[in-house]
Design a protein around this motif. Structure first.
Motif, PDB file in Angstrom:
ATOM      1  N   UNK A  47       0.854  -1.172   0.000  1.00 57.39           N
ATOM      2  CA  UNK A  47       0.000   0.000   0.000  1.00 57.39           C
ATOM      3  C   UNK A  47       0.894   1.227   0.000  1.00 57.39           C
ATOM      4  N   UNK A  48       0.393   2.330  -0.519  1.00 57.68           N
ATOM      5  CA  UNK A  48       1.146   3.580  -0.535  1.00 57.68           C
ATOM      6  C   UNK A  48       0.458   4.589   0.373  1.00 57.68           C
ATOM      7  N   UNK A  49       1.263   5.328   1.113  1.00 60.93           N
ATOM      8  CA  UNK A  49       0.770   6.431   1.931  1.00 60.93           C
ATOM      9  C   UNK A  49       1.260   7.712   1.280  1.00 60.93           C
ATOM     10  N   UNK A  50       0.332   8.459   0.683  1.00 58.97           N
ATOM     11  CA  UNK A  50       0.665   9.580  -0.188  1.00 58.97           C
ATOM     12  C   UNK A  50       0.372  10.906   0.509  1.00 58.97           C
ATOM     13  N   UNK A  51       1.270  11.868   0.280  1.00 58.76           N
ATOM     14  CA  UNK A  51       1.085  13.218   0.812  1.00 58.76           C
ATOM     15  C   UNK A  51       1.444  14.217  -0.279  1.00 58.76           C
ATOM     16  N   UNK A  52       0.596  15.231  -0.479  1.00 57.47           N
ATOM     17  CA  UNK A  52       0.849  16.295  -1.450  1.00 57.47           C
ATOM     18  C   UNK A  52       1.393  17.516  -0.713  1.00 57.47           C
ATOM     19  N   UNK A  53       2.540  18.030  -1.150  1.00 56.91           N
ATOM     20  CA  UNK A  53       3.112  19.197  -0.510  1.00 56.91           C
ATOM     21  C   UNK A  53       4.198  19.802  -1.378  1.00 56.91           C
TER      22      UNK A  53
ATOM     23  N   UNK B  96      12.449   6.155   4.202  1.00 53.82           N
ATOM     24  CA  UNK B  96      12.184   5.508   2.921  1.00 53.82           C
ATOM     25  C   UNK B  96      11.130   6.212   2.101  1.00 53.82           C
ATOM     26  N   UNK B  97      10.894   7.497   2.384  1.00 56.38           N
ATOM     27  CA  UNK B  97       9.884   8.254   1.637  1.00 56.38           C
ATOM     28  C   UNK B  97      10.391   8.513   0.227  1.00 56.38           C
ATOM     29  N   UNK B  98       9.526   8.339  -0.741  1.00 57.40           N
ATOM     30  CA  UNK B  98       9.868   8.550  -2.143  1.00 57.40           C
ATOM     31  C   UNK B  98       9.361   9.915  -2.580  1.00 57.40           C
ATOM     32  N   UNK B  99      10.240  10.755  -3.116  1.00 61.60           N
ATOM     33  CA  UNK B  99       9.857  12.081  -3.584  1.00 61.60           C
ATOM     34  C   UNK B  99       9.573  12.082  -5.072  1.00 61.60           C
ATOM     35  N   UNK B 100       8.369  12.504  -5.442  1.00 63.87           N
ATOM     36  CA  UNK B 100       7.940  12.481  -6.846  1.00 63.87           C
ATOM     37  C   UNK B 100       7.320  13.815  -7.236  1.00 63.87           C
ATOM     38  N   UNK B 101       7.347  14.114  -8.526  1.00 61.42           N
ATOM     39  CA  UNK B 101       6.625  15.263  -9.056  1.00 61.42           C
ATOM     40  C   UNK B 101       6.354  15.016 -10.537  1.00 61.42           C
ATOM     41  N   UNK B 102       5.667  15.965 -11.163  1.00 59.19           N
ATOM     42  CA  UNK B 102       5.321  15.825 -12.577  1.00 59.19           C
ATOM     43  C   UNK B 102       4.990  17.182 -13.152  1.00 59.19           C
ATOM     44  N   UNK B 103       4.445  17.192 -14.367  1.00 57.38           N
ATOM     45  CA  UNK B 103       4.066  18.469 -14.957  1.00 57.38           C
ATOM     46  C   UNK B 103       2.777  18.973 -14.320  1.00 57.38           C
TER      47      UNK B 103
ATOM     48  N   UNK C 169       5.902  11.272  -1.127  1.00 54.85           N
ATOM     49  CA  UNK C 169       5.703  12.721  -1.046  1.00 54.85           C
ATOM     50  C   UNK C 169       5.634  13.246  -2.478  1.00 54.85           C
ATOM     51  N   UNK C 170       4.469  13.795  -2.866  1.00 54.99           N
ATOM     52  CA  UNK C 170       4.289  14.334  -4.215  1.00 54.99           C
ATOM     53  C   UNK C 170       4.349  15.852  -4.149  1.00 54.99           C
TER      54      UNK C 170
ATOM     55  N   UNK D 149       6.642  19.032   9.290  1.00 56.61           N
ATOM     56  CA  UNK D 149       6.000  18.416  10.444  1.00 56.61           C
ATOM     57  C   UNK D 149       5.255  17.151  10.037  1.00 56.61           C
ATOM     58  N   UNK D 150       4.566  17.200   8.910  1.00 57.26           N
ATOM     59  CA  UNK D 150       3.818  16.035   8.436  1.00 57.26           C
ATOM     60  C   UNK D 150       4.746  14.881   8.073  1.00 57.26           C
ATOM     61  N   UNK D 151       5.888  15.188   7.477  1.00 56.21           N
ATOM     62  CA  UNK D 151       6.835  14.141   7.121  1.00 56.21           C
ATOM     63  C   UNK D 151       7.438  13.493   8.364  1.00 56.21           C
TER      64      UNK D 151
END
Length: 201
Positions: free
Chosen positions: A63-69, A126-133, A103-104, A79-81
């Protein structure tokens, strides 16, 4: 670009005591007029990391636990991280291996994949940092029921990003299992993750 570890530690420690008991005035009202789906269901995604493209489907069996920031966020994001990292550390080891924290960044103009990687590595969870257009991020945020907007400020930053601060628990297929508010306690978050893993894996 280096992340200022001293500022993150100081801000994060203080806000762990305060931020999760604050009401973010204005965001709830704004989100009702931002075109959010009435019943967010989640969605699969493919975004960019420092090491290349990453798809949610890559985490089959997890499962993935996703956060937008965004990394320039002065308070709620660090603080959330830290909150997320501590909750994950409290999981039994056999369950922890089945959660991928993500973390998106909704600030692709400033948050390069390299900067994102440095930011999430700081929290050692182990948080994965991602982004996109921008168009991809807007569509993804709507699918999850997240909201963000850019606000100009009279400082060297140029602008900040107002955003919701929820956690999104999702399957590798993109099915949204739960939206967890930032006011959830650490024990509640750990219990929710444990139950979701037992029910969905």
């Amino acid at each position: 670009m280096k992340i200022n570890r001293t500022l993150l530690l100081a801000g994060g420690a203080l806000l762990l005591l305060l931020a999760f008991f604050q009401i973010q005035t204005g965001l709830d009202k704004a989100s009702t007029t931002s075109g959010l789906a009435s019943k967010p269901a989640g969605a699969p995604f493919t975004l960019q990391s420092r090491d290349g493209e990453v798809s949610l489907s890559d985490f089959e069996g997890q499962l993935a636990l996703v956060y937008f920031g965004y990394t320039w966020c002065p308070d709620i994001c660090p603080a959330s991280m830290m909150f997320m990292a501590r909750a994950l550390q409290n999981l039994p080891e056999e369950l922890r291996a089945n959660i991928q924290p993500i973390f998106i960044s909704v600030d692709p103009q400033r948050d390069t994949p390299e900067r994102l990687a440095a930011y999430v590595d700081f929290f050692e969870a182990g948080i994965l940092g991602l982004t996109g257009d921008e168009s991809t991020l807007q569509e993804l945020a709507r699918a999850y029921g997240a909201f963000y907007r850019y606000t100009e400020v009279d400082s060297a930053m140029g602008y900040t990003v107002d955003h919701t601060s929820d956690f999104y628990l999702v399957t590798h297929e993109g099915r949204l299992l739960a939206t967890l508010p930032h006011t959830i306690s650490g024990n509640q978050l750990t219990a929710t993750l444990s139950q979701a893993l037992q029910n969905n894996l």
